[in-house]
Design an enzyme around this catalytic site. Structure first.
Site, PDB file in Angstrom:
ATOM      1  N   GLU A 311     -55.433 -11.050  39.604  1.00 21.95           N
ATOM      2  CA  GLU A 311     -54.722 -11.596  40.748  1.00 21.95           C
ATOM      3  C   GLU A 311     -53.678 -10.591  41.212  1.00 21.95           C
ATOM      4  OE1 GLU A 311     -53.134 -15.441  39.853  1.00 21.95           O
ATOM      5  OE2 GLU A 311     -55.075 -16.421  40.186  1.00 21.95           O
ATOM      6  N   HIS A 335     -60.167 -21.479  32.414  1.00 20.37           N
ATOM      7  CA  HIS A 335     -61.077 -20.680  33.237  1.00 20.37           C
ATOM      8  C   HIS A 335     -61.890 -19.685  32.414  1.00 20.37           C
ATOM      9  CE1 HIS A 335     -59.030 -22.589  36.392  1.00 20.37           C
ATOM     10  NE2 HIS A 335     -58.098 -21.697  36.640  1.00 20.37           N
TER      11      HIS A 335
END
Length: 584
Positions: A311, A335
């Site tokens: 990210e 995740h």
């Protein structure tokens, strides 16, 4: 002639040997000279009862018995147009109860997803959104607030005013506190009224888009109000619970117990939006729907696996939240572990929820536990400092609002796991996640083994091992790398890529992950949702990692600059076995 003269007297018959003389009729005198009968009266003789017939045994008897039990069910009339559309079936009429309706998640993801499903005709006409939160909104004020959010966060812009007008008619607001029984009693009455007025048939989906600390009390109050009950012909009841589901193994197990007191497991949908992404869903089709990949999907041909979630953004003003969460709780436990289980799972018996989730749980259970020494060697954590991302100067994590200036919270984590089973023994799985990295990208890379013998010795470079990369975001697709001869007189071998993207290949508008998952929950398909045992097994792997840090001295944070690919120790983690992170 008188009638009396025609009557005859029946002669008494001698008793049968071994029996008592017949007794005279009631009230008649005994025969003259007869001795009184002192033997007890025999019980009345009845015809022997027919033996009861056994249960049906033959095929014909069983069939007739089953037909006799069938009763025509009184079902509401169904719309035949719900069959055979883009999906197998459209959801039943329903009421969507959104807790935390004024929060960021509701405005950014949940309501825009519902709007898109309505826009694309994937929701029934008999649908109502009941928004529930603490703020003093009315129906019109809340609708106006949502309309402004859709202008910012809708996947398709501009907003179609005709579609929005019809969608807005189905939105009502119910103010209340989540720990107040009166709120839920009022909500129950409102839902009963909606069933009558809008034909939602008692079908209700409760979506918990709140802070995790409110999950337990909302579920408990739903149970006290009887909103969890599924009665015959009275509609289904389901609850969707957002992440994080617990903070560690103990809290996750406790939350599972509290939810199980109210809802059955088949009513519970623990959502992880990564499982709704197109590439993740296609991973199962890619593996089990193509005969050329599954035979080489094992330790004999695969050298190692890399799973990366990068990210470029920071914590986006959520300092207090991230201080309590960190990369391990925010991404590793859910995740990354979900992606790992999908890559490594065995083929399920069928593409249904429980067989699919059974195989995922087996993978997590097979992850080898780590000793304290292995924890220090195979786990790398980091925290970003000041730097540059996309030509913009950004502050370090400790300079973010609501963050402790001496914070030890990790914004980067890299882990090496091994799966101790017949398919994957000895194959390392490298997982990493980081904030403030150079770009936003998520990918699964399957690195195959090099050829055992260098046959083309005239080539100026060694052929690179084959690679299969599945891009999860932002450009969803797949890449296969293989060797090919460079055109010319010599024999030079170079790596080339065969690239596939969903946007160019299918020319369709891919739905957002929340659209997919919400629609699945409405259809009762739990395949892409995590089960209670799966959550606890994942926490059983991650919790010891977090607890091992408590016994270590304070880390030397920050240890990577914003805009870099993480701390140098993450590169060393792979270099020990001659590997390196794939450049994304």
């Amino acid at each position: 002639m008188r009638l009396a003269a025609m009557t005859t007297t029946k002669e008494p018959q001698a008793p049968t040997p071994g029996t008592s003389p017949a007794a005279p009729p009631d009230g008649s005198p005994e025969a003259p000279g007869a001795l009184p009968d002192t033997t007890p009266a025999a019980p009345p003789v009845t015809a022997p009862a027919k033996p009861a017939r056994d249960a049906p045994r033959t095929i014909r008897e069983l069939r007739l018995a089953r037909q006799g039990k069938k009763r025509p069910a009184q079902k509401p009339l169904e719309n035949p147009l719900r069959q055979g559309l883009r999906l197998e079936r459209m959801p039943d009429p329903f009421a969507f109860v959104l807790f935390g309706a004024t929060g960021d998640l509701a405005h950014r993801k949940v309501v825009p997803a519902l709007y898109q499903l309505w826009r694309t005709n994937l929701l029934p006409h008999e649908f109502m959104l009941v928004a529930t939160a603490r703020r003093p909104y009315g129906d019109d004020a809340y609708r106006a607030d949502l309309r402004a959010s859709l202008d910012k966060f809708s996947r398709v812009l501009p907003i179609d005013e005709t579609v929005w007008s019809e969608f807005a008619k189905r939105i009502v607001y119910e103010r209340g506190d989540f720990n107040d029984p009166v709120t839920f009693a009022r909500l129950s009455t409102r839902l009963d009224e909606i069933d009558v007025e809008h034909g939602t048939r008692g079908n209700r989906l409760f979506y918990l888009a709140t802070h995790a600390s409110a999950f337990s009390e909302i579920v408990a109050e739903l149970g006290r109000a009887g909103l969890d009950h599924e009665m015959h012909g009275g509609g289904w009841r389901r609850v969707v619970i957002e992440k994080p589901f617990g903070r560690d193994l103990e809290s996750a197990a406790r939350l599972n117990r509290e939810v199980a007191k109210v809802f059955r497991e088949k009513q519970v949908y623990r959502i992880d939006h990564y499982l709704g992404k197109e590439t993740v869903r296609n991973l199962l089709v890619f593996r089990f729907g193509n005969g050329i990949f599954e035979p080489i999907w094992n330790r004999r041909y695969v050298d190692h696996v890399q799973i990366t979630v990068a990210e470029s953004i920071g914590i986006e003003g959520r300092g207090s939240f991230y201080e309590e969460t960190g990369a391990s709780r925010d991404f590793l436990q859910n995740h990354l572990m979900q992606l790992l289980s999908l890559v490594a799972m065995e083929p399920p018996a069928s593409f249904e929820a429980d067989p699919l989730r059974d195989e995922k749980v087996k993978v997590v259970r097979a992850i080898s536990p780590k000793t304290p020494e292995e924890m220090r060697r195979d786990v790398v954590r980091g925290q970003y400092g000041p730097g540059w991302v996309a030509a913009e100067e950004v502050p370090g994590y400790r300079q973010e609002p609501e963050v402790d200036p001496q914070s030890e919270t990790e914004t980067f984590i890299a882990v090496r796991f091994e799966i101790d089973d017949w398919r994957w023994a000895g194959v390392p799985f490298y997982l990493r996640m980081g904030k403030r990295l150079p770009k936003r990208a998520s990918e699964i890379a399957i690195q195959f083994r090099a050829v055992p013998h260098r046959l083309f010795k005239e080539s100026s470079t060694d052929p690179e091992p084959n690679l299969l990369a599945m891009r999860i975001q932002p450009d969803e697709g797949m890449l296969l790398r293989f060797g090919a001869k460079v055109p010319g007189l010599g024999l030079d071998v170079r790596a080339v890529n065969m690239d596939f993207t969903y946007g160019s290949a299918f020319n369709v508008d891919s739905p957002d992950a929340y659209e997919t998952l919400i629609l699945d929950a409405l259809l009762g398909d739990a395949s892409l949702f995590t089960r209670a045992d799966e959550v606890e097994e994942a926490w059983g792997v991650v919790t010891p990692i977090i607890e091992s840090w408590l016994d270590e001295p304070p880390p030397s944070f920050p240890n990577y600059a914003a805009g870099s690919w993480g701390p140098p120790e993450a590169d060393k983690l792979l270099a020990r076995q001659g590997h390196r992170w794939r450049r994304i």
